[in-house]
Motif scaffolding. Structure first.
Motif, PDB file in Angstrom:
ATOM      1  N   SER A 119       2.382  -9.585   7.929  1.00 51.39           N
ATOM      2  CA  SER A 119       2.090  -9.473   6.492  1.00 51.39           C
ATOM      3  C   SER A 119       0.764 -10.140   6.135  1.00 51.39           C
ATOM      4  CB  SER A 119       3.215 -10.122   5.671  1.00 51.39           C
ATOM      5  OG  SER A 119       4.457  -9.514   5.953  1.00 51.39           O
ATOM      6  N   PRO A 122      -3.691  -8.260   6.755  1.00 51.06           N
ATOM      7  CA  PRO A 122      -4.626  -7.618   5.822  1.00 51.06           C
ATOM      8  C   PRO A 122      -5.316  -8.631   4.899  1.00 51.06           C
ATOM      9  CG  PRO A 122      -2.524  -6.453   5.870  1.00 51.06           C
ATOM     10  CD  PRO A 122      -2.319  -7.729   6.610  1.00 51.06           C
ATOM     11  N   ARG A 127      -8.559  -7.837  11.675  1.00 51.62           N
ATOM     12  CA  ARG A 127      -7.672  -6.811  12.239  1.00 51.62           C
ATOM     13  C   ARG A 127      -7.778  -6.851  13.754  1.00 51.62           C
ATOM     14  NH1 ARG A 127      -7.333  -2.255  14.754  1.00 51.62           N
ATOM     15  NH2 ARG A 127      -5.665  -0.761  14.284  1.00 51.62           N
ATOM     16  N   PHE A 149       5.931  -1.747   9.666  1.00 50.59           N
ATOM     17  CA  PHE A 149       4.481  -1.862   9.455  1.00 50.59           C
ATOM     18  C   PHE A 149       3.718  -0.640   9.979  1.00 50.59           C
ATOM     19  CE2 PHE A 149       5.953  -6.146   8.963  1.00 50.59           C
ATOM     20  CZ  PHE A 149       5.105  -6.704   8.015  1.00 50.59           C
ATOM     21  N   GLN A 150       4.457   0.413  10.363  1.00 46.42           N
ATOM     22  CA  GLN A 150       3.771   1.569  10.944  1.00 46.42           C
ATOM     23  C   GLN A 150       3.099   2.464   9.909  1.00 46.42           C
ATOM     24  OE1 GLN A 150       2.468   3.188  13.663  1.00 46.42           O
ATOM     25  NE2 GLN A 150       2.760   1.079  14.276  1.00 46.42           N
ATOM     26  N   GLY A 151       3.541   2.358   8.654  1.00 42.81           N
ATOM     27  CA  GLY A 151       3.064   3.298   7.647  1.00 42.81           C
ATOM     28  C   GLY A 151       1.576   3.191   7.341  1.00 42.81           C
ATOM     29  N   GLY A 152       1.071   1.961   7.188  1.00 44.99           N
ATOM     30  CA  GLY A 152      -0.299   1.793   6.699  1.00 44.99           C
ATOM     31  C   GLY A 152      -1.351   2.069   7.747  1.00 44.99           C
ATOM     32  N   GLU A 153      -2.511   2.487   7.291  1.00 44.33           N
ATOM     33  CA  GLU A 153      -3.658   2.760   8.161  1.00 44.33           C
ATOM     34  C   GLU A 153      -4.080   1.503   8.917  1.00 44.33           C
ATOM     35  OE1 GLU A 153      -6.361   4.931  10.081  1.00 44.33           O
ATOM     36  OE2 GLU A 153      -4.984   5.789   8.611  1.00 44.33           O
ATOM     37  N   PHE A 154      -3.970   0.359   8.226  1.00 45.15           N
ATOM     38  CA  PHE A 154      -4.455  -0.912   8.794  1.00 45.15           C
ATOM     39  C   PHE A 154      -3.817  -1.205  10.153  1.00 45.15           C
ATOM     40  CE2 PHE A 154      -4.200  -5.478   9.493  1.00 45.15           C
ATOM     41  CZ  PHE A 154      -5.482  -5.923   9.176  1.00 45.15           C
ATOM     42  N   ARG A 156      -2.222   0.868  12.269  1.00 40.20           N
ATOM     43  CA  ARG A 156      -2.132   1.934  13.260  1.00 40.20           C
ATOM     44  C   ARG A 156      -3.027   1.633  14.465  1.00 40.20           C
ATOM     45  NH1 ARG A 156      -2.667   6.721  10.063  1.00 40.20           N
ATOM     46  NH2 ARG A 156      -0.597   6.109   9.325  1.00 40.20           N
TER      47      ARG A 156
END
Length: 480
Positions: A119, A122, A127, A149-154, A156
Motif C-alpha cells: 500500500s 505508490p 516503484r 494489488f493486481q488491478g492497478g497499472e503501478f 503490474r
C-alpha cells in the motif's frame, strides 16, 4: 537503473534477534550502485534504540483497510551508509519490548506489515522492479501482489523473490483466523496454495507465488527438497526446483576484521597471526579465570544453546572432552538443560570450562580471536555465520557437514594438505568427538600443518561482495 526493495522484519543496525538482520543490513550496500538502487523496508518498532528513532524523517501517513478495520500506516525514512531504509509505523502493532512475542499476535502484525508495504509503494514514489521478501514474516507480499494489488497499472510486472533463512519457521495459524485477518478468500485455502495441514501458512504463500526462491547455501537448497529437512514443504520445494537457488551468506568484512577490530586486545592479520593471535588467548584465559597456558587447545562456542545447534552431541561427550587437554569457552543462551549443563562443567572443571550464559558482541569477538578451534556440530544449518567469522580470525571450524557448513568449510586432508577446518558427516556424538580429537592431534603434534590450515582459512573470501554478484545475476534473469 534496476530497482529492488528488500522487505524484512529485522535489519542491522536498527533491530536484531538473529542472522536474518545481518543479511538484510549488510547485503544492500554491496550492490553496484551504478546499476542497482536497492532499498529496505521494515517495521518501526518501539523497542528500537532511541538514537535511530531520532534520525528518522517523517514522509507521510495514510489509512488502509486491514482485518475489517481502517488502520493507520505511518511512513518514515533514513539514509544509512548510502542505503535508503523505509519504516512502517503503527503503534498498535509495533509497540512492545521485543520485535516478536505471542505467536498469534505476530501472525497478525506481519500480515498488516505485508499489506502496508504494498500500500505504501505508490506513496513513496519508488516503484521496484523486484520486491525481495525475507522469511515467513514477508510471505504474504507475493500473495497480495497476485491478489488485491493486481488491478492497478503501478503494480503490474513487479517481480518477487522469496528467501528462506530457516525453513523451520513458517508463520502458520488456523485457516479461519488466517482468512479473517489476511482478507484472502477461500480460493487460497487449498493444499496447492496456502494450506498446510489445517493451517494457513504465510511462508508457503510466498513460496507458491514468488517468481524466484532463494535460500542461504547451495547444500541447504538441496536438503530442503528432502523429507528430513523439508519441514513438510519438501514436495513444494521439489515442484519449484527450477526456480530455487542457493546463495551462501557473507559477513561484513569491515565489522569482522582481526586487523582493525576494536573489541579484541591484540590486532593481527594473516602475516602476523602466529606472533600476535596468542596475545588474545592469554588475555581471554586471564579474563575468564582459565588455566593460563599457551599450548592448551582452546575450543570456542558462540551459539543459541538449542537442539538444532547440536548441543545434545556436546552434552553426551562433555565429560569425556573435559578429561582431555582442552579448554572450552561457551557464549550464548538457550534451552535450560544446556545452560545448566555448561554451568555444571564450569563448576566441576573451572580451569578448563568457561560458561558465559548471556550474549555480548564484544565477548563473541574475543572468542573468535582467542580460540584455536570453533565447534559447530549442527543438526541442520541453512547457512551459519559463526564459521565464516572463525575462518576470518584464523580459528579453525570443526563442523558437521550440513547446509552452509558443508559449503563453506573444506575438511582438512592430511595427504593433499588442503582444507580450512575439520568436519564429520553423521549426526553422531562419537564421530564429533573423534573429529575434535583429530583436530587436537594436528594442533599438538603437527603444528606446521595446523599453521598452514590457518593460513588457508584466513585467505578465504566470504565477504558480501561475492554473494551480491549472484543476487544481481538473479535479478537480471528475473527482470530481463
Amino acid at each position: 537503473m534496476k530497482k529492488v526493495l528488500f522487505a524484512a522484519s529485522e535489519v542491522v543496525p536498527f533491530i536484531k534477534t538473529g542472522g536474518l538482520a545481518d543479511v538484510v543490513g549488510s547485503l544492500p550496500k554491496c550492490f553496484d550502485k551504478r546499476y542497482y538502487d536497492v532499498r529496505v523496508i521494515l517495521p518501526k518498532y518501539a523497542c528500537m534504540a532511541q538514537k535511530w528513532k531520532d534520525q528518522l524523517e517523517y514522509i507521510t501517513n495514510f489509512y488502509m483497510d486491514f482485518a475489517g478495520q481502517s488502520r493507520y500506516v505511518g511512513l518514515l525514512k533514513m539514509v544509512y551508509e548510502g542505503v535508503t531504509f523505509y519504516f512502517i509505523d503503527n503503534e498498535y502493532y509495533f509497540s512492545g519490548e521485543k520485535p516478536y512475542g505471542d505467536w498469534h499476535w505476530d501472525i497478525e502484525k506481519f500480515m498488516y506489515f505485508d499489506r502496508a508495504v504494498l500500500s505504501a509503494l505508490p506513496v513513496l514514489d519508488f516503484r521496484p522492479d523486484v520486491i525481495h521478501c525475507h522469511d515467513w514474516q514477508t510471505g504474504l507480499i507475493p500473495v497480495y501482489l497476485h491478489d488485491s494489488f493486481q488491478g492497478g497499472e503501478f503494480f503490474r510486472g513487479i517481480k518477487t523473490v522469496m528467501t528462506i533463512h530457516n525453513l523451520k519457521f513458517q508463520g502458520n495459524d488456523n485457516a479461519a483466523r488466517f482468512m479473517g485477518l489476511s482478507g484472502l478468500s477461500s480460493y487460497y485455502m487449498t493444499y496447492d496454495k496456502l494450506l498446510k495441514d489445517v493451517d494457513g501458512n504465510m511462508l508457503k504463500g510466498g513460496l507458491v507465488y514468488a517468481d524466484a526462491i532463494t535460500t542461504v547455501s547451495e547444500s541447504y537448497a538441496e536438503e530442503i527438497k528432502t523429507e528430513f529437512y523439508g519441514e513438510g514443504l519438501d514436495g513444494l520445494m521439489r515442484a519449484r526446483k527450477n526456480d530455487l537457488r542457493g546463495i551462501v551468506n557473507g559477513i561484513d568484512y569491515d565489522d569482522y576484521n582481526p586487523a582493525t577490530d576494536k573489541m579484541i586486545p591484540c590486532n593481527y592479520d594473516i602475516n602476523s597471526v602466529f606472533e600476535r593471535k596468542i596475545e588474545n588467548k592469554r588475555a581471554l584465559q586471564q579474563e575468564l579465570g582459565l588455566c593460563r597456558d599457551d599450548n592448551k587447545f582452546m575450543i570456542g562456542i558462540v551459539s543459541r544453546l538449542t537442539d538444532q545447534k547440536g548441543f545434545d552431541l556436546i552434552a553426551y561427550m562433555m565429560e569425556r572432552l573435559c578429561q582431555q587437554d582442552v579448554q572450552i569457552v561457551v557464549l550464548g543462551t538457550g534451552e535450560q538443560k544446556y545452560e545448566d549443563m555448561f554451568r555444571y562443567f564450569a563448576w566441576k572443571f573451572p580451569d578448563k570450562v568457561s560458561a558465559n550464559i548471556y550474549y555480548s558482541e564484544a565477548m563473541s569477538h574475543k572468542i573468535y580471536a582467542a580460540c584455536d578451534a570453533f565447534l559447530m556440530p549442527s543438526l541442520f544449518e541453512p547457512c551459519g555465520l559463526s564459521q565464516l567469522m572463525s575462518l576470518r580470525y584464523g580459528t579453525l571450524p570443526i563442523v558437521r557437514e550440513t547446509g552452509g557448513l558443508r559449503d563453506t568449510v573444506q575438511p582438512y586432508n592430511q595427504f593433499e594438505k588442503t582444507g580450512t577446518g575439520f568436519s564429520f558427516a553423521n549426526y553422531n556424538a562419537h564421530e564429533m568427538y573423534n573429529t575434535v580429537m583429530f583436530a587436537h592431534y594436528i594442533y599438538v603434534d603437527r603444528r606446521d600443518e595446523w599453521n598452514s590450515i590457518v593460513k588457508q582459512a584466513m585467505s578465504k573470501d566470504f565477504s558480501w561482495q561475492a554473494s551480491a554478484k549472484k543476487y544481481q545475476e538473479m535479478y537480471d534473469w528475473l527482470i530481463g
